[in-house]
Scaffold this motif. Structure first.
Motif, PDB file in Angstrom:
ATOM      1  N   ARG A   1       0.877  -1.184   0.000  1.00 41.77           N
ATOM      2  CA  ARG A   1       0.000   0.000   0.000  1.00 41.77           C
ATOM      3  C   ARG A   1       0.900   1.215   0.000  1.00 41.77           C
ATOM      4  NH1 ARG A   1      -5.298  -0.047   1.208  1.00 41.77           N
ATOM      5  NH2 ARG A   1      -5.120   1.936   2.252  1.00 41.77           N
ATOM      6  N   VAL A   2       0.772   2.021  -1.056  1.00 44.31           N
ATOM      7  CA  VAL A   2       1.670   3.160  -1.228  1.00 44.31           C
ATOM      8  C   VAL A   2       0.923   4.360  -1.805  1.00 44.31           C
ATOM      9  CG1 VAL A   2       3.682   1.696  -1.611  1.00 44.31           C
ATOM     10  CG2 VAL A   2       2.354   2.461  -3.555  1.00 44.31           C
ATOM     11  N   THR A   3       1.568   5.516  -1.761  1.00 44.14           N
ATOM     12  CA  THR A   3       1.046   6.682  -2.449  1.00 44.14           C
ATOM     13  C   THR A   3       1.442   6.613  -3.919  1.00 44.14           C
ATOM     14  OG1 THR A   3       1.186   8.016  -0.448  1.00 44.14           O
ATOM     15  CG2 THR A   3       1.062   9.203  -2.539  1.00 44.14           C
ATOM     16  N   HIS A   4       2.699   6.321  -4.174  1.00 47.64           N
ATOM     17  CA  HIS A   4       3.262   6.293  -5.533  1.00 47.64           C
ATOM     18  C   HIS A   4       4.296   5.177  -5.558  1.00 47.64           C
ATOM     19  CE1 HIS A   4       6.221   7.780  -8.586  1.00 47.64           C
ATOM     20  NE2 HIS A   4       5.099   8.001  -9.258  1.00 47.64           N
ATOM     21  N   ALA A   5       4.388   4.440  -6.669  1.00 49.30           N
ATOM     22  CA  ALA A   5       5.369   3.358  -6.750  1.00 49.30           C
ATOM     23  C   ALA A   5       6.017   3.313  -8.123  1.00 49.30           C
ATOM     24  CB  ALA A   5       4.724   2.012  -6.445  1.00 49.30           C
ATOM     25  N   VAL A   6       7.320   3.031  -8.121  1.00 44.98           N
ATOM     26  CA  VAL A   6       8.087   2.794  -9.336  1.00 44.98           C
ATOM     27  C   VAL A   6       8.722   1.424  -9.155  1.00 44.98           C
ATOM     28  CG1 VAL A   6       9.977   3.582 -10.802  1.00 44.98           C
ATOM     29  CG2 VAL A   6       8.548   5.263  -9.612  1.00 44.98           C
ATOM     30  N   ILE A   7       8.285   0.444  -9.963  1.00 49.61           N
ATOM     31  CA  ILE A   7       8.700  -0.941  -9.762  1.00 49.61           C
ATOM     32  C   ILE A   7       9.570  -1.402 -10.924  1.00 49.61           C
ATOM     33  CG2 ILE A   7       7.921  -3.303  -9.315  1.00 49.61           C
ATOM     34  CD1 ILE A   7       6.970  -1.173  -7.227  1.00 49.61           C
ATOM     35  N   GLY A   8      10.782  -1.820 -10.595  1.00 54.37           N
ATOM     36  CA  GLY A   8      11.690  -2.391 -11.586  1.00 54.37           C
ATOM     37  C   GLY A   8      11.955  -3.861 -11.310  1.00 54.37           C
ATOM     38  N   GLY A   9      11.605  -4.323 -10.120  1.00 51.72           N
ATOM     39  CA  GLY A   9      11.862  -5.697  -9.701  1.00 51.72           C
ATOM     40  C   GLY A   9      10.596  -6.534  -9.672  1.00 51.72           C
ATOM     41  N   THR A  10      10.449  -7.354  -8.614  1.00 54.38           N
ATOM     42  CA  THR A  10       9.375  -8.341  -8.530  1.00 54.38           C
ATOM     43  C   THR A  10       8.510  -8.096  -7.303  1.00 54.38           C
ATOM     44  OG1 THR A  10      10.763  -9.986  -9.598  1.00 54.38           O
ATOM     45  CG2 THR A  10       8.903 -10.821  -8.347  1.00 54.38           C
ATOM     46  N   ILE A  11       7.195  -8.172  -7.493  1.00 54.90           N
ATOM     47  CA  ILE A  11       6.249  -8.126  -6.370  1.00 54.90           C
ATOM     48  C   ILE A  11       5.259  -9.270  -6.538  1.00 54.90           C
ATOM     49  CG2 ILE A  11       4.409  -6.855  -5.206  1.00 54.90           C
ATOM     50  CD1 ILE A  11       5.846  -4.286  -5.856  1.00 54.90           C
ATOM     51  N   ASN A  12       5.123 -10.066  -5.479  1.00 52.91           N
ATOM     52  CA  ASN A  12       4.119 -11.126  -5.404  1.00 52.91           C
ATOM     53  C   ASN A  12       3.131 -10.708  -4.326  1.00 52.91           C
ATOM     54  OD1 ASN A  12       6.873 -12.652  -6.067  1.00 52.91           O
ATOM     55  ND2 ASN A  12       5.184 -13.729  -7.041  1.00 52.91           N
ATOM     56  N   GLY A  13       2.016 -10.107  -4.737  1.00 51.58           N
ATOM     57  CA  GLY A  13       1.011  -9.634  -3.796  1.00 51.58           C
ATOM     58  C   GLY A  13       0.191  -8.524  -4.415  1.00 51.58           C
ATOM     59  N   THR A  14      -0.828  -8.096  -3.704  1.00 47.95           N
ATOM     60  CA  THR A  14      -1.693  -7.018  -4.166  1.00 47.95           C
ATOM     61  C   THR A  14      -1.001  -5.675  -3.989  1.00 47.95           C
ATOM     62  OG1 THR A  14      -3.675  -8.275  -3.609  1.00 47.95           O
ATOM     63  CG2 THR A  14      -3.933  -5.898  -3.793  1.00 47.95           C
ATOM     64  N   ILE A  15      -1.094  -4.831  -5.007  1.00 46.99           N
ATOM     65  CA  ILE A  15      -0.525  -3.482  -4.946  1.00 46.99           C
ATOM     66  C   ILE A  15      -1.664  -2.481  -4.978  1.00 46.99           C
ATOM     67  CG2 ILE A  15       0.968  -1.773  -6.038  1.00 46.99           C
ATOM     68  CD1 ILE A  15       2.367  -4.136  -7.481  1.00 46.99           C
ATOM     69  N   LYS A  16      -1.728  -1.622  -3.962  1.00 48.69           N
ATOM     70  CA  LYS A  16      -2.682  -0.514  -3.934  1.00 48.69           C
ATOM     71  C   LYS A  16      -1.865   0.772  -3.915  1.00 48.69           C
ATOM     72  CE  LYS A  16      -6.423  -2.997  -1.710  1.00 48.69           C
ATOM     73  NZ  LYS A  16      -7.353  -3.061  -0.576  1.00 48.69           N
ATOM     74  N   ALA A  17      -1.936   1.519  -5.018  1.00 52.15           N
ATOM     75  CA  ALA A  17      -1.190   2.774  -5.142  1.00 52.15           C
ATOM     76  C   ALA A  17      -2.182   3.929  -5.217  1.00 52.15           C
ATOM     77  CB  ALA A  17      -0.303   2.739  -6.382  1.00 52.15           C
ATOM     78  N   TYR A  18      -2.163   4.799  -4.218  1.00 52.50           N
ATOM     79  CA  TYR A  18      -3.117   5.885  -4.092  1.00 52.50           C
ATOM     80  C   TYR A  18      -3.064   6.856  -5.275  1.00 52.50           C
ATOM     81  CZ  TYR A  18      -5.315  10.093  -2.166  1.00 52.50           C
ATOM     82  OH  TYR A  18      -6.095  11.192  -1.982  1.00 52.50           O
TER      83      TYR A  18
END
Length: 120
Positions: free
Chosen positions: A59-76
């Motif tokens: 859970r974030v305000t803003h995200a910049v992803i270059g790698g790996t995420i296993n899970g739900t992403i909530k970006a405000y």
């Protein structure tokens, strides 16, 4: 620093070769170049480097992803998926940027996030 730009600063880092197990609740920005196994809440910007990995909900305000995420992403505000990133899980955000070369498996909702992440 302008008030609207305050979410851009990085206050904490999980360095390459590091592993964090458990929940992270960061006021400000976080950069992950290592591995996080647990929930991540960031009031500012989450940056995941190309070698960074998160296994857990985000859970974030803003995200910049270059790698790996296993899970739900909530970006405000906004989620940016860079070339080479890998997302396995659902996305909820107001604004989504996806570069060519991204792997995404899950569902995406652009209706926005109900609440901005808050510091406990």
């Amino acid at each position: 620093m302008a008030k609207d730009d305050s979410y851009n600063s990085i206050n904490s880092t999980v360095g390459g070769g590091s592993t964090v197990t458990g929940s992270l609740d960061v006021k400000g920005g976080l950069r992950v170049d290592g591995f996080v196994d647990g929930e991540v809440k960031v009031t500012g910007t989450l940056t995941v480097g190309h070698e960074g990995r998160i296994k857990g909900d985000v859970r974030v305000t803003h995200a910049v992803i270059g790698g790996t995420i296993n899970g739900t992403i909530k970006a405000y505000k906004q989620l940016e998926l860079q070339n080479g990133s890998r997302i396995e899980g659902d996305i909820v955000t107001k604004s989504l940027i996806i570069e060519e070369g991204v792997f995404f498996e899950g569902h995406c909702s652009m209706s926005g996030v109900e609440n901005k992440p808050k510091q406990k």
